[in-house]
Enzyme design. Sequence first.
Site, PDB file in Angstrom:
ATOM      1  N   ASP A   1     -20.986 -19.168 -23.933  1.00  0.00           N
ATOM      2  CA  ASP A   1     -22.068 -18.534 -24.676  1.00  0.00           C
ATOM      3  C   ASP A   1     -23.143 -17.976 -23.741  1.00  0.00           C
ATOM      4  OD1 ASP A   1     -22.497 -21.249 -23.989  1.00  0.00           O
ATOM      5  OD2 ASP A   1     -24.323 -21.270 -25.192  1.00  0.00           O
ATOM      6  N   GLU A   2     -23.838 -17.013 -24.232  1.00  0.00           N
ATOM      7  CA  GLU A   2     -25.080 -16.502 -23.631  1.00  0.00           C
ATOM      8  C   GLU A   2     -24.976 -16.237 -22.124  1.00  0.00           C
ATOM      9  OE1 GLU A   2     -28.504 -18.381 -26.422  1.00  0.00           O
ATOM     10  OE2 GLU A   2     -27.534 -19.816 -25.098  1.00  0.00           O
TER      11      GLU A   2
HETATM   12  C1  ACM Z   1     -25.449 -21.596 -28.431  1.00  0.00           C
HETATM   13  O1  ACM Z   1     -26.272 -21.984 -29.282  1.00  0.00           O
HETATM   14  N1  ACM Z   1     -25.870 -20.948 -27.347  1.00  0.00           N
HETATM   15  C2  ACM Z   1     -24.037 -21.808 -28.590  1.00  0.00           C
END
Ligand code: ACM
Length: 524
Positions: A337-338
């Site tokens: 993620d991110e």
């Molecule tokens: C997330 O909340 N960055 C998975």
Amino acid sequence: MFKKVFAVSLLLIVAAACQPKKKEILYPKTDLSQAPLIPKPINTVATHSAFGLDQNTVILTSESDPGFEQVGRFLSDKIKWQTGLEVPVNQTAEENSIHRFIYINKANSQDLKTPESYQLYIKNDSIFVNSESVEGAFRGIQTLRQLIPEKSNDTLTDHPLWVIPSGKIVDAPKFAFRGAMLDVARHFFTVEEVKKYIDILAYYKYNKFHLHLSDDQGWRIEIKSWPKLTTVGGATEVGGGKGGFYTQEEYKELVNYAAERHITIIPEIDMPGHTNAASVSYPFLNGNGKTLKPYTGTRVGFSTFDANKDSVYIFLDDVIREIASISPGPYFHIGGDESHVTPKKDYIHFVERVEKIVQKHGKSMIGWNEIAQADISPSSVVQLWNEKKHAQIAAQNGSKIILSPAEKIYLDMKYDSLSTYGLNWAGLIPVDTAYNWDPETYVEDLPIESILGIEAPLWSETISNSAELEYLAFPRAIGYGELGWSLREHCDWEDYRTRLRQHVPYLERMQVNYYPTTLVDWDK
Ligand code: ACM
């Protein structure tokens, strides 16, 4: 099984013959269908009498599988904890002392459709917990635990008796995957704190526990081939505290503790972003071109591994190998993620390469929804948190989806503007909002067959101990237990809220620091 039941029946007859006639107990009228069970079972039929749990009750279990005896011991321990009664398991009892038994029974029945399905038959002198598998028996005894009243009845006979309403329950889960996640990276949580959380989740029939073991602020699991990950990367956390980490022995202890509760641990090492703590430990990993220093703030999206270096993948092979070898479950979570500072083409290359490493070590990959941008295998699982279209694309490619939409199920979101802990970037999530959504229709055009289940993540930027964890997790996580298990038509807020208020005795006995929302008229 028949042998044992027959033997017990014989014992009861002999015992009855040798004794002055046992005084018939006049049970009060009960109604099993009104029991405040969470999650609500598929089918409950009340017979309006009762089973009297008392000092003469024994637990018996199928001999064909030792796991059933373990379930019996777990139940016996929990009965002792709640009532003080010592209920022996598979002991040759004194003939004249057996009055009633609980039989945890390996059964075959058309009605037992999944490994977690179970039936509960409660009569005056016997309770049968029927299941095809140990796991189903374990889920069944959680229902039984919830049927044991807080107080004994001291007037029906000459000793205390806990009146369990009689009838029949047939039950099975809606989703095979019912998870919770704890971020032990932003703040570290001790083995004992994690165990307590797992124990409560087991009571509500969760079966997966996802540990977010690394992030920018800390690395929390010993990797023997790369020791600085914990000596350096484990020594920090949000706010400047001392951090911490699990040795592999401690991690195994958690795995075993969860396994005793039929909960699978899912380890997550977040990558290629959320990797500052790893790169501070081993600077060759870093791909953002900046000078590295430990990070104890709460920003996201600034770190990345270098996706173009073979040495990074050699490192990851070691990390994944070591963790996979002590994680008996089928999954390894790679985060994903991110990764805002990883160039898109590098990100895709990275995910595809790491997927192969995860598979080489015998696991299926799970990743946050961004991984759906790569060409991943249908055996990899996508966890939706913010982009529905990623879930739709992944499902079209054959992957299963775990639903964790932040706006509905992030346990770190505040309940309301007065919440002591939590964040609000995905909105406020009061207890009714947390409960009032339907995972089966949340994403348009997502076939039900593509939904593996749901998971409630708890990120720990604002919390650092059990009391703070419990403030955010409870009661919302109890509702998610029901959303994951119970049929859509049984998930009714008004009905749920009157059952939830009756869980106060359990929560208090467990010393859970739940948030006493005014949306529920708590039984206090
Ligand atoms: C997330 O909340 N960055 C998975």
